[in-house]
Design an enzyme around this catalytic site. Structure first.
Site, PDB file in Angstrom:
ATOM      1  N   ASN A 270      52.417  17.407  69.212  1.00 37.31           N
ATOM      2  CA  ASN A 270      53.754  17.295  70.158  1.00 37.31           C
ATOM      3  C   ASN A 270      54.078  18.546  70.559  1.00 37.31           C
ATOM      4  O   ASN A 270      54.352  18.878  71.522  1.00 37.31           O
ATOM      5  CB  ASN A 270      54.621  17.892  69.075  1.00 37.31           C
ATOM      6  CG  ASN A 270      55.225  15.744  67.998  1.00 37.31           C
ATOM      7  OD1 ASN A 270      54.409  14.737  69.259  1.00 37.31           O
ATOM      8  ND2 ASN A 270      55.203  15.732  67.641  1.00 37.31           N
TER       9      ASN A 270
ATOM     10  N   ARG B 270      71.718  20.101  69.810  1.00 41.34           N
ATOM     11  CA  ARG B 270      71.299  18.555  71.002  1.00 41.34           C
ATOM     12  C   ARG B 270      71.299  17.227  69.899  1.00 41.34           C
ATOM     13  O   ARG B 270      71.502  16.248  70.278  1.00 41.34           O
ATOM     14  CB  ARG B 270      69.428  18.865  69.719  1.00 41.34           C
ATOM     15  CG  ARG B 270      68.656  19.213  70.777  1.00 41.34           C
ATOM     16  CD  ARG B 270      67.843  19.414  70.342  1.00 41.34           C
ATOM     17  NE  ARG B 270      66.641  20.502  71.416  1.00 41.34           N
ATOM     18  CZ  ARG B 270      65.475  21.006  71.619  1.00 41.34           C
ATOM     19  NH1 ARG B 270      65.076  20.296  70.457  1.00 41.34           N
ATOM     20  NH2 ARG B 270      64.872  21.412  72.911  1.00 41.34           N
TER      21      ARG B 270
ATOM     22  N   HIS C 162      62.073  15.559  66.095  1.00 39.31           N
ATOM     23  CA  HIS C 162      61.866  16.709  65.319  1.00 39.31           C
ATOM     24  C   HIS C 162      62.123  16.074  63.909  1.00 39.31           C
ATOM     25  O   HIS C 162      63.154  15.762  63.712  1.00 39.31           O
ATOM     26  CB  HIS C 162      62.529  18.013  66.242  1.00 39.31           C
ATOM     27  CG  HIS C 162      61.454  19.200  64.801  1.00 39.31           C
ATOM     28  ND1 HIS C 162      60.133  19.747  65.733  1.00 39.31           N
ATOM     29  CD2 HIS C 162      61.955  19.772  64.107  1.00 39.31           C
ATOM     30  CE1 HIS C 162      60.336  20.773  65.073  1.00 39.31           C
ATOM     31  NE2 HIS C 162      60.746  20.639  63.816  1.00 39.31           N
TER      32      HIS C 162
ATOM     33  N   GLY D  66      58.028  21.221  75.629  1.00 36.94           N
ATOM     34  CA  GLY D  66      58.446  22.038  76.761  1.00 36.94           C
ATOM     35  C   GLY D  66      57.460  23.221  77.037  1.00 36.94           C
ATOM     36  O   GLY D  66      57.813  24.508  78.530  1.00 36.94           O
TER      37      GLY D  66
ATOM     38  N   GLU E 133      55.672  22.258  61.593  1.00 34.79           N
ATOM     39  CA  GLU E 133      56.645  20.599  61.361  1.00 34.79           C
ATOM     40  C   GLU E 133      56.572  20.325  60.440  1.00 34.79           C
ATOM     41  O   GLU E 133      57.190  19.350  60.286  1.00 34.79           O
ATOM     42  CB  GLU E 133      56.337  20.064  63.163  1.00 34.79           C
ATOM     43  CG  GLU E 133      57.910  19.651  62.784  1.00 34.79           C
ATOM     44  CD  GLU E 133      57.722  17.858  63.904  1.00 34.79           C
ATOM     45  OE1 GLU E 133      56.875  18.205  65.188  1.00 34.79           O
ATOM     46  OE2 GLU E 133      58.439  17.348  64.007  1.00 34.79           O
TER      47      GLU E 133
ATOM     48  N   ALA F  61      61.484  25.711  67.645  1.00 39.91           N
ATOM     49  CA  ALA F  61      59.537  25.022  67.115  1.00 39.91           C
ATOM     50  C   ALA F  61      58.301  25.552  67.362  1.00 39.91           C
ATOM     51  O   ALA F  61      57.535  26.209  66.763  1.00 39.91           O
ATOM     52  CB  ALA F  61      59.322  23.999  67.509  1.00 39.91           C
TER      53      ALA F  61
ATOM     54  N   ALA G 210      42.083  13.697  58.843  1.00 46.27           N
ATOM     55  CA  ALA G 210      41.678  14.407  57.388  1.00 46.27           C
ATOM     56  C   ALA G 210      42.676  12.726  56.184  1.00 46.27           C
ATOM     57  O   ALA G 210      43.981  12.886  56.862  1.00 46.27           O
ATOM     58  CB  ALA G 210      42.932  15.242  57.110  1.00 46.27           C
TER      59      ALA G 210
ATOM     60  N   GLU H 164      40.950  17.553  63.761  1.00 43.51           N
ATOM     61  CA  GLU H 164      42.750  16.216  64.843  1.00 43.51           C
ATOM     62  C   GLU H 164      41.813  15.086  64.308  1.00 43.51           C
ATOM     63  O   GLU H 164      40.934  14.570  64.576  1.00 43.51           O
ATOM     64  CB  GLU H 164      42.085  17.436  66.147  1.00 43.51           C
ATOM     65  CG  GLU H 164      43.182  16.233  66.858  1.00 43.51           C
ATOM     66  CD  GLU H 164      44.680  16.101  66.519  1.00 43.51           C
ATOM     67  OE1 GLU H 164      44.832  17.208  66.120  1.00 43.51           O
ATOM     68  OE2 GLU H 164      45.041  15.306  66.626  1.00 43.51           O
TER      69      GLU H 164
HETATM   70  P1  ADP Z   1      52.844  21.646  65.290  1.00 46.19           P
HETATM   71  O1  ADP Z   1      54.068  21.989  66.015  1.00 46.19           O
HETATM   72  O2  ADP Z   1      53.690  21.860  63.794  1.00 46.19           O
HETATM   73  O3  ADP Z   1      51.600  22.709  65.083  1.00 46.19           O
HETATM   74  P2  ADP Z   1      51.248  18.992  66.205  1.00 46.19           P
HETATM   75  O4  ADP Z   1      52.485  18.081  66.599  1.00 46.19           O
HETATM   76  O5  ADP Z   1      51.520  19.853  67.535  1.00 46.19           O
HETATM   77  O6  ADP Z   1      52.384  19.962  65.273  1.00 46.19           O
HETATM   78  O7  ADP Z   1      49.611  19.169  66.315  1.00 46.19           O
HETATM   79  C1  ADP Z   1      50.350  18.494  64.718  1.00 46.19           C
HETATM   80  C2  ADP Z   1      48.635  17.917  64.819  1.00 46.19           C
HETATM   81  O8  ADP Z   1      48.402  17.354  63.884  1.00 46.19           O
HETATM   82  C3  ADP Z   1      48.797  16.801  65.634  1.00 46.19           C
HETATM   83  O9  ADP Z   1      47.373  16.959  66.462  1.00 46.19           O
HETATM   84  C4  ADP Z   1      48.232  16.065  65.027  1.00 46.19           C
HETATM   85  O10 ADP Z   1      47.647  14.617  65.712  1.00 46.19           O
HETATM   86  C5  ADP Z   1      47.066  16.442  63.759  1.00 46.19           C
HETATM   87  N1  ADP Z   1      47.207  15.415  62.670  1.00 46.19           N
HETATM   88  C6  ADP Z   1      48.340  14.612  62.205  1.00 46.19           C
HETATM   89  N2  ADP Z   1      47.754  13.992  61.076  1.00 46.19           N
HETATM   90  C7  ADP Z   1      46.288  13.977  60.961  1.00 46.19           C
HETATM   91  C8  ADP Z   1      45.086  14.286  60.148  1.00 46.19           C
HETATM   92  N3  ADP Z   1      45.526  13.884  58.854  1.00 46.19           N
HETATM   93  N4  ADP Z   1      44.304  14.788  60.115  1.00 46.19           N
HETATM   94  C9  ADP Z   1      43.754  15.588  61.628  1.00 46.19           C
HETATM   95  N5  ADP Z   1      44.760  16.130  62.303  1.00 46.19           N
HETATM   96  C10 ADP Z   1      46.248  16.000  62.052  1.00 46.19           C
END
Ligand code: ADP
Length: 458
Positions: free
Chosen positions: A42, A285, A395, A47, A424, A439, A158, A34
């Site tokens: 997100n 929306r 979104h 919600g 997403e 979602a 990453a 992360e």
């Molecule tokens: P989903 O609803 O698809 O699970 P989220 O927005 O809830 O998506 O979660 C996606 C997560 O991926 C976020 O916590 C974001 O900070 C993390 N993220 C985005 N880009 C990277 C990256 N390059 N390396 C590691 N984590 C990432």
């Protein structure tokens, strides 16, 4: 530095957590990367509502005519038939199972006797986690993940996917908080669950010039489309990138989604500066957002009374947001309609006429102006709540093309071996427009499949 796991999951939102748990339960050693200092993405700030056709709360409330087929039809139609039918089918057929998994395995608590009917849904079918936010989901997922011994690495971004000579994805290059490069080898494969790109204004404009700086975003700052770019570098095919959804009722100063305004699902109406209704409040929306932008000043007021407030109790559920809105002068509680109108300088005579019609339509059950699908609620008695709101980017429907087993597909139409994606970051479910509550159903359904699949294929 180098580390080796069976499965590397990128992104600790709902999709990433569910993939990590499933892969671990199938016997793999899993690391979850992360980039932000805290997990949740997100999913955390949403919600948290989740559509599941024919769910246990519907049964309790006497809603006995919902089916996976109806949910399938609503979802496809809600996205103007640009979702991939086979993928929407999987979502429709497995959403309930995903909700039961959250309830029974992850111990997520859902309200036992209340559901939302989001725009575009023909039935009330969205389960609501306690607290009405994704915090309940993420807290329980994090506990479960840690209990099972999955390694979570926060502040670990990453940067790129690593491939071998045959083009198979074998690992991830990442950077930690101090700027050190770390290579994570993945014996079995990599699951991309990095979310959308709503917070990346340049990327928004690249795919849809209309979605520029004039829109704020409801998203976390981490929502920058990294996974799309990383997979694109390997030739991944993208779909529906131009479809970017705005959420209609957000804070005009910060862009943050308003969850207090979920009273809309219990009968709150939308009015313009002139005091007139201008759209069906349970429309999609995109339709509501467009309608709001076409009003004077490009904003709207949401109006409801205590009767409506008492149904969903959105103020109690989101007391912090309520207090903040009041402090910002964006929400006002008034004893009378006159007082509510005066606070925002809305034309009182027009507003009174609007409310009179709403009360009539509430009693006849027939909204002759906009055909409110939930049935209007009488606004005869106060106190009233009036809140100013604008649309904000929420979104991104587009993203990676995946198949039914969540393999990432390249431009030639073949599988990129070793690479899976869910949530997403993918772009084949929601077409032009993601319906509310879809979602969460999507990320858990396909996150789980990705986690199971990466292990099953090894
Ligand atoms: P989903 O609803 O698809 O699970 P989220 O927005 O809830 O998506 O979660 C996606 C997560 O991926 C976020 O916590 C974001 O900070 C993390 N993220 C985005 N880009 C990277 C990256 N390059 N390396 C590691 N984590 C990432």
């Amino acid at each position: 530095a180098e580390q080796t796991y069976d499965v590397v999951v990128i992104g600790a939102g709902g999709a990433g957590f569910s993939a990590a748990i499933e892969a671990n339960q199938a016997g793999a050693q899993v690391v979850l990367l992360e980039k932000m200092p805290t997990v949740g993405g997100n999913t955390l700030i949403s919600g948290g509502e989740m559509n599941a056709p024919n769910n246990w709360v519907q049964q309790k409330l006497g809603i006995t005519d919902d089916t996976a087929d109806l949910f399938y039809e609503d979802t496809l139609k809600g996205g103007d038939n640009l979702g991939t039918p086979e993928m929407v089918r999987i979502l429709a057929d497995h959403a309930l199972e995903s909700a039961e998994w959250l309830r029974d395995e992850v111990k997520v608590e859902f309200l036992p006797d209340h559901l939302f009917q989001f725009g575009g849904h023909s039935r009330k079918r969205a389960l609501i986690p306690v607290g009405h936010t994704g915090a309940e989901l993420i807290t329980k997922l994090k506990t479960k993940t840690e209990e099972r011994g999955v390694t979570i690495k926060t502040s670990m971004k990453a940067d790129a996917l690593i491939t071998n000579d045959e083009g198979r994805v074998t690992g991830v290059e990442a950077t930690d908080a101090s700027g050190n490069k770390i290579i994570f080898h993945a014996n079995m494969g990599v699951v991309m669950a990095s979310g959308g790109f709503g917070s990346n204004i340049e990327m928004r404009k690249k795919y849809n010039p209309e979605m520029d700086e004039k829109y704020m975003s409801t998203d976390t700052p981490g929502t920058t489309g990294d996974g799309i770019v990383m997979a694109e570098a390997l030739g991944a095919k993208l779909a529906n990138m131009e479809y970017i959804q705005t959420y209609p009722v957000c804070n005009p100063e910060t862009g943050v989604i308003s969850l207090v305004a979920d009273s809309r699902f219990d009968g709150a109406i939308l009015i313009n500066q002139e005091g007139e209704r201008f759209v069906e409040e349970l429309e999609r929306r995109d339709v509501i957002s467009k309608a709001i932008l076409a009003q004077t000043g490009g904003y709207s007021y949401q109006l409801w009374n205590q009767t409506i407030a008492d149904i969903g109790k959105t103020i109690e559920a989101h007391q912090d947001e309520y207090d903040m809105l009041v402090k910002q002068g964006l929400l006002y509680k008034a004893d009378t309609l006159e007082e509510a109108a005066k606070f925002f300088d809305v034309d009182i005579d027009t507003l009174k006429a609007t409310v009179k019609k709403v009360n009539q339509y509430a009693s006849t059950g027939d909204d002759l102006d906009f055909h409110h699908r939930g049935g209007l609620v009488s606004l005869e008695t106060g106190p009233y709540y009036i809140q100013k709101a604008v649309p904000s980017v929420h979104h991104t429907m587009g993203g990676l093309v995946i198949d039914e087993k969540t393999h990432v597909i390249n431009e030639e139409g073949s599988i990129i071996p070793g690479l899976y994606a869910a949530g997403e970051v993918t772009g084949v479910i929601h077409g032009t427009n993601r319906l509310g509550g879809n979602a969460i159903a999507d990320i858990f359904t396909f996150g789980r499949i990705a986690g199971q699949q990466v292990v099953a294929e090894n």
